[in-house]
Motif scaffolding. Sequence first.
Motif, short mmCIF file in Angstrom:
data_model
loop_
_atom_site.label_atom_id
_atom_site.label_comp_id
_atom_site.label_asym_id
_atom_site.label_seq_id
_atom_site.Cartn_x
_atom_site.Cartn_y
_atom_site.Cartn_z
N ASP A 175 0.83 -1.21 0.00
CA ASP A 175 0.00 0.00 0.00
C ASP A 175 0.86 1.26 0.00
O ASP A 175 0.36 2.38 0.12
N CYS A 176 2.19 1.07 -0.12
CA CYS A 176 3.09 2.23 -0.28
C CYS A 176 4.34 1.76 -1.04
O CYS A 176 4.83 0.65 -0.79
N VAL A 177 4.79 2.58 -1.97
CA VAL A 177 6.03 2.27 -2.71
C VAL A 177 6.99 3.44 -2.53
O VAL A 177 6.63 4.59 -2.78
N ILE A 178 8.21 3.14 -2.06
CA ILE A 178 9.21 4.21 -1.87
C ILE A 178 10.31 4.00 -2.91
O ILE A 178 10.91 2.93 -2.98
N MET A 179 10.55 5.03 -3.71
CA MET A 179 11.57 4.94 -4.76
C MET A 179 12.91 5.42 -4.21
O MET A 179 13.06 6.59 -3.84
N ALA A 180 13.87 4.50 -4.14
CA ALA A 180 15.21 4.84 -3.62
C ALA A 180 16.25 4.40 -4.64
O ALA A 180 17.14 3.61 -4.35
N ILE A 181 16.09 4.92 -5.87
CA ILE A 181 16.95 4.44 -6.96
C ILE A 181 18.04 5.45 -7.32
O ILE A 181 18.61 5.39 -8.40
#
Length: 463
Positions: A387-393
């Motif tokens: 229910d949450c996506v964190i972009m750490a790219i």
Amino acid sequence: MINLSKVKNPMPEQNPEIRKRNFLEVSEGYTEEMAVNEAMRCLNCRTRPCVSGCPVMVNIPEFIGKIATGEYEEAYKVINTTSSLPAICGRVCPQENQCEGKCVRGIKDEPVAIGRLERFAADWHAKNSDSTIQLEKNGNRHRVAVVGAGPAGLACAGDLINKGYDVTVYESLHKLGGVLVYGIPEFRLPKAIVAREVAALEEKGVKFVTNAIIGRSITVDELIEEEKFEAVFVGTGAGLPSFMNIPGENLLGVCAANEYLTRINLMKAYLPEYDTPIIKAKKIAVVGGGNVAMDSARCAMRMGAEEVYIIYRRSEEEMPARAEEVHHAKEEGIEFRMLTNPVKIVGDEEGRVTGIECVKMAQGEVDASGRRSPVEIPDSNFIIEADCVIMAIGTKLNRLILDTTKNLKENKRGGIAVDEKAATNRPEIFAGGDAVTGAATVIKAMGAGKVAAAGIDEYLTKQ
Ligand SMILES: Cc1cc2nc3c(=O)[nH]c(=O)nc-3n(C[C@H](O)[C@H](O)[C@H](O)COP(=O)(O)OP(=O)(O)OC[C@H]3O[C@@H](n4cnc5c(N)ncnc54)[C@H](O)[C@@H]3O)c2cc1C
Ligand code: SF4
């Protein structure tokens, strides 16, 4: 006497089951007995390979020798001649790729725990010593402006004030420390340690101006022409978030790691007395394999998530995160989904994230980074519920200074172009840290700040 133990003295740590729900520091540091015992594992090698692995060339065998004989303040002084932020570097440097990666003891056994010993010496100094480094007498009072109060800017300001310059640091945020305060979480690097380093600089005479966005409030050219600074150091970092440009990134519940971490660390969303809005989700997917991804995942767990996944397109051996962070993340229950690449973020009719569609990857040929390139396995799509996506790219360089400073040249990476003395094509402007290299490490940024301080000193002395 040499300690022949094959393994490092372990460092006491909070129990993972308890610490995964609090923001207190994970590692508790060596006692004197542990530090002396570990220091005695050092062979005092004549060739000193560990020193060549350190970007600022700390005299490692000498400081370790001082710890072995109980001269802790002397050990601190040895480190402090080349490193201005030892309590910070001892906690966050990727030692396994630097000093410890070159340690002779590491060939057959575990290397000497150089990072833990550096932290011990710095913490001992902070607790027990009131000595301050003597400033050069007869300060020259040349005025230098430093833009950005991250490790690069602080190290540059520290060396310049020690040489007698009149230094003013301009910082766009309300707190000083750069990524050390807005990115790296409290449980890895207590903010009191960063504040202590900043206070020491203030005590020496460095002036700090916060909430000052250079390029907006005032430009670098105006600092030189109107404010009469004779040289400027730019250490503005590389804090612009990157996204994957896959479908669904605009859904509610998708955010950039930098924003998520800033809300938690700088704006204290983890403390009930702060009213900082923050996504609170049960199942969180973090995309990426570096320190930023580990910090986001471990923060998410501490903010109350039930399941947290790290999704990374390469294998675990190729993850750029510090080995210790990966180890700690696993202990805290973060699930690692390796060789997995997101292709789409899926959501419900209200536009909220419900999952992340991924494909399985195989390991292909070695690519330009020296790692095996990830190759997509056809028809291997599957969905991880979230229910949450964190972009750490990764992050990009902010162009504000390049775009608002006359004739300042950029390098191939889109950062500010400098020579080996950190000088730009404008003789009075110097730059260093992530603003030049793109996202790198604390010690490299600090090293660049020190090189720039030496370059500025040489330039202004010639003037
Ligand atoms: C979450 C996270 C975890 C990390 N973990 C590690 C780790 O464990 N070990 C490690 O070695 N490295 C780590 N890194 C990388 C490391 O923190 C950076 O490489 C380092 O901080 C770069 O230092 P810097 O001084 O160049 O930039 P920064 O630390 O980014 O500081 C730049 C400063 O300049 C300010 N600024 C920007 N633009 C302006 C402007 N126009 N005017 C005024 N001020 C401005 C910013 O607000 C900021 O305070 C991590 C990075 C992140 C994001
Ligand atoms: S390489 Fe290892 S054993 Fe040799 S001096 Fe450095 S820390 Fe000591």
